[in-house]
Design a protein around this motif. Structure first.
Motif, PDB file in Angstrom:
ATOM      1  N   ILE A  39       0.989  -1.125  -0.256  1.00  0.00           N
ATOM      2  CA  ILE A  39      -0.083   0.168   0.037  1.00  0.00           C
ATOM      3  C   ILE A  39       0.823   1.393   0.571  1.00  0.00           C
ATOM      4  O   ILE A  39       1.371   1.279   0.669  1.00  0.00           O
ATOM      5  N   ASN A  40       0.020   2.360  -0.426  1.00  0.00           N
ATOM      6  CA  ASN A  40       1.046   3.783  -0.495  1.00  0.00           C
ATOM      7  C   ASN A  40       0.734   4.531  -0.583  1.00  0.00           C
ATOM      8  O   ASN A  40      -0.415   4.955  -1.829  1.00  0.00           O
ATOM      9  N   VAL A  41       0.622   5.723   0.514  1.00  0.00           N
ATOM     10  CA  VAL A  41       0.066   6.657   0.762  1.00  0.00           C
ATOM     11  C   VAL A  41       1.198   7.761   0.747  1.00  0.00           C
ATOM     12  O   VAL A  41       1.652   7.656   1.162  1.00  0.00           O
ATOM     13  N   GLY A  42       1.574   9.270  -0.010  1.00  0.00           N
ATOM     14  CA  GLY A  42       1.816   9.726  -0.382  1.00  0.00           C
ATOM     15  C   GLY A  42       1.717  11.277  -1.290  1.00  0.00           C
ATOM     16  O   GLY A  42       0.845  11.552  -1.969  1.00  0.00           O
ATOM     17  N   ARG A 177      -2.867  13.272   7.341  1.00  0.00           N
ATOM     18  CA  ARG A 177      -3.763  12.104   6.194  1.00  0.00           C
ATOM     19  C   ARG A 177      -2.981  10.734   5.678  1.00  0.00           C
ATOM     20  O   ARG A 177      -3.672   9.786   5.114  1.00  0.00           O
ATOM     21  N   MET A 178      -2.203  10.815   5.748  1.00  0.00           N
ATOM     22  CA  MET A 178      -1.052  10.181   5.075  1.00  0.00           C
ATOM     23  C   MET A 178      -1.315   8.757   5.859  1.00  0.00           C
ATOM     24  O   MET A 178      -1.671   7.716   5.568  1.00  0.00           O
ATOM     25  N   GLY A 179      -0.863   9.299   6.967  1.00  0.00           N
ATOM     26  CA  GLY A 179      -0.533   7.947   7.866  1.00  0.00           C
ATOM     27  C   GLY A 179      -2.390   7.266   8.667  1.00  0.00           C
ATOM     28  O   GLY A 179      -2.758   6.395   8.620  1.00  0.00           O
ATOM     29  N   ARG A 180      -3.471   8.455   8.006  1.00  0.00           N
ATOM     30  CA  ARG A 180      -4.793   7.521   8.890  1.00  0.00           C
ATOM     31  C   ARG A 180      -5.267   6.627   7.806  1.00  0.00           C
ATOM     32  O   ARG A 180      -5.838   5.584   8.012  1.00  0.00           O
ATOM     33  N   ILE A 181      -4.358   7.274   6.437  1.00  0.00           N
ATOM     34  CA  ILE A 181      -5.502   6.882   5.782  1.00  0.00           C
ATOM     35  C   ILE A 181      -4.742   5.350   5.365  1.00  0.00           C
ATOM     36  O   ILE A 181      -5.181   4.119   4.906  1.00  0.00           O
ATOM     37  N   GLY A 182      -3.460   5.657   5.568  1.00  0.00           N
ATOM     38  CA  GLY A 182      -1.967   4.216   5.254  1.00  0.00           C
ATOM     39  C   GLY A 182      -3.290   2.979   6.928  1.00  0.00           C
ATOM     40  O   GLY A 182      -2.916   1.666   6.530  1.00  0.00           O
ATOM     41  N   ALA A 183      -3.318   3.997   7.666  1.00  0.00           N
ATOM     42  CA  ALA A 183      -3.535   2.600   8.607  1.00  0.00           C
ATOM     43  C   ALA A 183      -4.792   1.754   8.599  1.00  0.00           C
ATOM     44  O   ALA A 183      -4.995   0.832   8.334  1.00  0.00           O
ATOM     45  N   PRO A 197      -6.824   1.643  -5.031  1.00  0.00           N
ATOM     46  CA  PRO A 197      -5.739   1.921  -5.415  1.00  0.00           C
ATOM     47  C   PRO A 197      -4.848   1.445  -4.654  1.00  0.00           C
ATOM     48  O   PRO A 197      -4.872   1.905  -3.910  1.00  0.00           O
ATOM     49  N   LYS A 198      -4.084   0.772  -4.863  1.00  0.00           N
ATOM     50  CA  LYS A 198      -2.950   0.260  -4.294  1.00  0.00           C
ATOM     51  C   LYS A 198      -1.452   1.728  -3.762  1.00  0.00           C
ATOM     52  O   LYS A 198      -0.597   1.913  -3.143  1.00  0.00           O
ATOM     53  N   MET A 199      -1.310   2.886  -4.330  1.00  0.00           N
ATOM     54  CA  MET A 199      -0.982   3.648  -4.726  1.00  0.00           C
ATOM     55  C   MET A 199      -1.572   4.484  -4.529  1.00  0.00           C
ATOM     56  O   MET A 199      -2.961   5.318  -5.652  1.00  0.00           O
ATOM     57  N   LEU A 200      -1.747   5.782  -3.364  1.00  0.00           N
ATOM     58  CA  LEU A 200      -3.049   7.428  -3.713  1.00  0.00           C
ATOM     59  C   LEU A 200      -1.930   8.185  -3.296  1.00  0.00           C
ATOM     60  O   LEU A 200      -1.134   8.805  -2.576  1.00  0.00           O
ATOM     61  N   ASP A 201      -1.739   9.057  -4.259  1.00  0.00           N
ATOM     62  CA  ASP A 201      -1.289  10.502  -4.473  1.00  0.00           C
ATOM     63  C   ASP A 201      -2.206  12.076  -3.609  1.00  0.00           C
ATOM     64  O   ASP A 201      -3.372  11.822  -4.010  1.00  0.00           O
TER      65      ASP A 201
END
Length: 212
Positions: A39-42, A177-183, A197-201
């Motif tokens: 999973i990638n959020v950034g 938001r990055m930490g929350r959505i990643g968790a 999606p596995k990657m979220l910008d």
């Protein structure tokens, strides 16, 4: 351990071996990556460096110097974005990278060094707000007018930079938001749910503050 949330996407060979062997959900945040199965959020650090450099250029500054810290992958991506913007403007790049954990005091020391190395500089882009606050403090102590004589920009929009006078220009990044959505996505994986999606910008916002 049911899952891991990491703030880095580039790992040592030994770390990669353990991560792949663990066979648990893994999320990587703070940057964009295409590591298979994770999973990638950034946000796009290259684009952020490029856009903030162009904001400095648009203000009329031309001798912009980049202040780095640990030269990790995100730092290098921001520097690459800065270089591209300077190249497109037909200008010379300059960089100071101490390879140390950033702090306000290190930013102050880097400013002292940069004044000796780049006597014509009129703007500084810092890889984070810790360094930028140190630069701003050194400018105030030395009687350098900000932003008239020296424009300063940082990264992440930390509180300390937003209460300085003048208020620090910064790339505002959605860290909470990055930490929350990643968790949340890791918890979904643990429950056996598909995550797409596995990657979220999540993008970023440029704030000129009062230092540009």
């Amino acid at each position: 351990v049911k899952a891991l949330l990491l703030t880095e996407s580039l790992h040592t060979l030994r770390a990669e071996k353990y991560l792949k062997a663990a066979k648990i959900p893994i999320a990587e945040v703070m940057g964009l990556s295409d590591n298979a199965g994770r999973i990638n959020v950034g946000f796009d650090n290259y684009r952020a460096g490029f856009d903030m450099t162009n904001m400095l250029l648009a203000s009329g500054k031309t001798q912009i110097i980049y202040f780095g810290s640990m030269s990790d992958i995100r730092d290098e991506q921001r520097y690459a974005g800065y270089c591209k913007a300077m190249e497109e403007a037909g200008l010379t790049v300059g960089r100071i990278a101490p390879n140390k954990v950033s702090s306000v005091s290190i930013g102050t020391g880097m400013m002292t060094l940069a004044r000796q190395m780049y006597k014509e500089m009129d703007a500084i882009l810092c890889t984070n707000d810790d360094l930028a606050v140190g630069v701003l403090q050194e400018c105030i102590a030395s009687g350098i007018a900000v932003p008239q004589e020296m424009a300063i920009a940082g990264f992440h929009g930390h509180d300390i930079g937003q209460v300085m006078e003048p208020r620090l220009a910064s790339v505002l990044t959605p860290r909470e938001r990055m930490g929350r959505i990643g968790a949340e996505r890791l918890l979904a994986r643990i429950r056996g749910e598909a995550v797409t999606p596995k990657m979220l910008d999540l993008g970023f916002t440029l704030s000129p503050g009062g230092s540009i």
